[in-house]
Design a protein around this motif. Structure first.
Motif, PDB file in Angstrom:
ATOM      1  N   ARG A  81      24.269 -43.262  -3.490  1.00  0.00           N
ATOM      2  CA  ARG A  81      24.016 -44.694  -3.375  1.00  0.00           C
ATOM      3  C   ARG A  81      25.313 -45.489  -3.420  1.00  0.00           C
ATOM      4  O   ARG A  81      25.387 -46.587  -2.911  1.00  0.00           O
ATOM      5  CB  ARG A  81      23.058 -45.144  -4.482  1.00  0.00           C
ATOM      6  N   LYS A 112      32.012 -42.338  -4.070  1.00  0.00           N
ATOM      7  CA  LYS A 112      32.686 -41.759  -5.247  1.00  0.00           C
ATOM      8  C   LYS A 112      34.171 -41.606  -4.947  1.00  0.00           C
ATOM      9  O   LYS A 112      34.595 -41.648  -3.791  1.00  0.00           O
ATOM     10  CB  LYS A 112      32.108 -40.376  -5.563  1.00  0.00           C
ATOM     11  N   ASP A 154      14.963 -23.351  -2.839  1.00  0.00           N
ATOM     12  CA  ASP A 154      14.628 -22.834  -4.173  1.00  0.00           C
ATOM     13  C   ASP A 154      13.470 -23.609  -4.775  1.00  0.00           C
ATOM     14  O   ASP A 154      12.961 -23.240  -5.820  1.00  0.00           O
ATOM     15  CB  ASP A 154      15.866 -22.958  -5.087  1.00  0.00           C
TER      16      ASP A 154
END
Ligand code: NAP
Length: 313
Positions: A175, A178, A256
């Motif tokens: 969002r 970084k 997974d």
């Protein structure tokens, strides 16, 4: 009259149960649905729940425990627990972040390598003796590809670091951007999918991220693209994913996690372009011990009136 203050709820192993029981006077319930059937005097004394599992733990179960002050989850993902309902009742929730990052990232890489190099079919050829009759078809290069991480949190970063070591170009969607020199941020998951060959989903689960990766992202990923999901089955539109895998509009998937585990959609069973694992991301002896240790540390802190190690609310 019971002296139990801790309710051990869920499919804990014998070793895990023994560690919890040795630390605090305890009672057990196999699942949240069984809590209401416990004797009222026992329920009245329970102050903390050590919870393990993916069955919903909601306000109804909480109301059956009038002295409840803590639900300590075994696992970083706490989407099965109604945190708002806990907060409304003055109860805290804790989880087990951090200690499982390596294992979940390792499994993601293992599934991706298995899919690229067709390890399942290779093993079948060797075991069956068919190797003498035919060679394994050439498969696909893994190193040097383009990877897109959806959700660059704790686990997403560990996956990205591992993929960088495989000389991959790293893209991601979160969002907010970084501080990741050399990695490319995309504001939109569909734009990310259009840019990469591997779309690796490492989001939190729950209603806010439901079907975060949908038909549009799968179409943008295209016929050379692979979806990897180690987060929760809910984060990817499973119907759209199955349609894409069956039609070959994406190259494959490494999964997974699924909806309705362990009774997953039977359409998965006949797919030859998917690597499927039984939600075993954190499932090593070492990491499960560390998870139980952090869960127990939270319970012990709460019962001693000390600050919680890893509070959620
Ligand atoms: P984390 O550090 O909290 O990272 C979660 C990521 O999800 C962040 O990148 C965050 O994005 C994103 N996110 C959170 N809420 C969102 C929203 N409403 N909309 C869009 N993005 C949102 O969590 P983690 O420790 O890496 O764990 C991630 C998940 O992995 C867990 O929640 C769990 O479901 C799953 N998991 C699976 C296994 C397994 O066995 N397969 C084991 C452990 C965990 P921002 O960067 O934008 O904040």
């Amino acid at each position: 009259m019971s002296d139990a203050v801790l309710l051990i709820c869920g499919p804990f192993t014998d070793e895990e149960r023994s560690r919890l029981e040795a630390a605090h006077p305890s009672a057990a319930a196999a699942s949240p649905a069984e809590i209401a059937a416990l004797p009222g005097a026992l329920r009245a004394g329970i102050r903390a729940v050590a919870y393990k599992g993916h069955a919903p733990f909601g306000g109804g179960e909480m109301d059956a425990l009038p002295a409840l002050g803590l639900i300590a989850n075994y696992g970083v993902g706490y989407d099965a627990i109604d945190v708002a309902a806990a907060s409304a009742r003055g109860a805290k929730v804790t989880n087990t972040p951090g200690v499982l990052n390596d294992d979940v990232a390792d499994l993601a890489l293992g599934m991706m390598l298995s899919l690229s190099r067709d390890l399942e079919e290779g093993a079948r050829l060797v075991r069956s003796g068919e190797w003498a009759q035919r060679a394994l078809p050439l498969n696909r290069k893994f190193s040097g590809g383009k990877a897109g991480i959806v959700g660059l949190g704790r686990i997403g970063r560990e996956i990205a670091d591992r993929l960088a070591a495989f000389k991959m170009e790293i893209h991601y969607h979160s969002r907010s951007e970084k501080d990741t020199p050399g990695w490319t941020w995309h504001a939109d998951p569909v734009a990310l999918a259009a840019e990469v060959d591997w779309l690796v989903v490492a989001l939190v689960g729950g209603p806010e991220t439901e079907n975060y990766i949908g038909a549009a992202a799968l179409a943008a990923l295209g016929p050379e693209g692979v979806v990897v999901n180690i987060s929760r089955g809910s984060t990817v539109d499973e119907g759209a994913l199955l349609d894409a895998l069956e039609a070959g509009t994406i190259r494959g998937a490494a999964l997974d996690v699924f909806l309705n585990e362990p009774d997953i959609d039977p359409r998965f069973r006949s797919l030859s372009n998917a690597v499927l694992q039984p939600h075993q991301g954190s499932g090593t002896v070492e990491t499960r011990r560390a998870m139980l240790g952090l869960q127990l540390a939270n319970v012990t802190a709460f019962l001693a009136g000390k600050p919680l190690e890893t509070p959620v609310n």
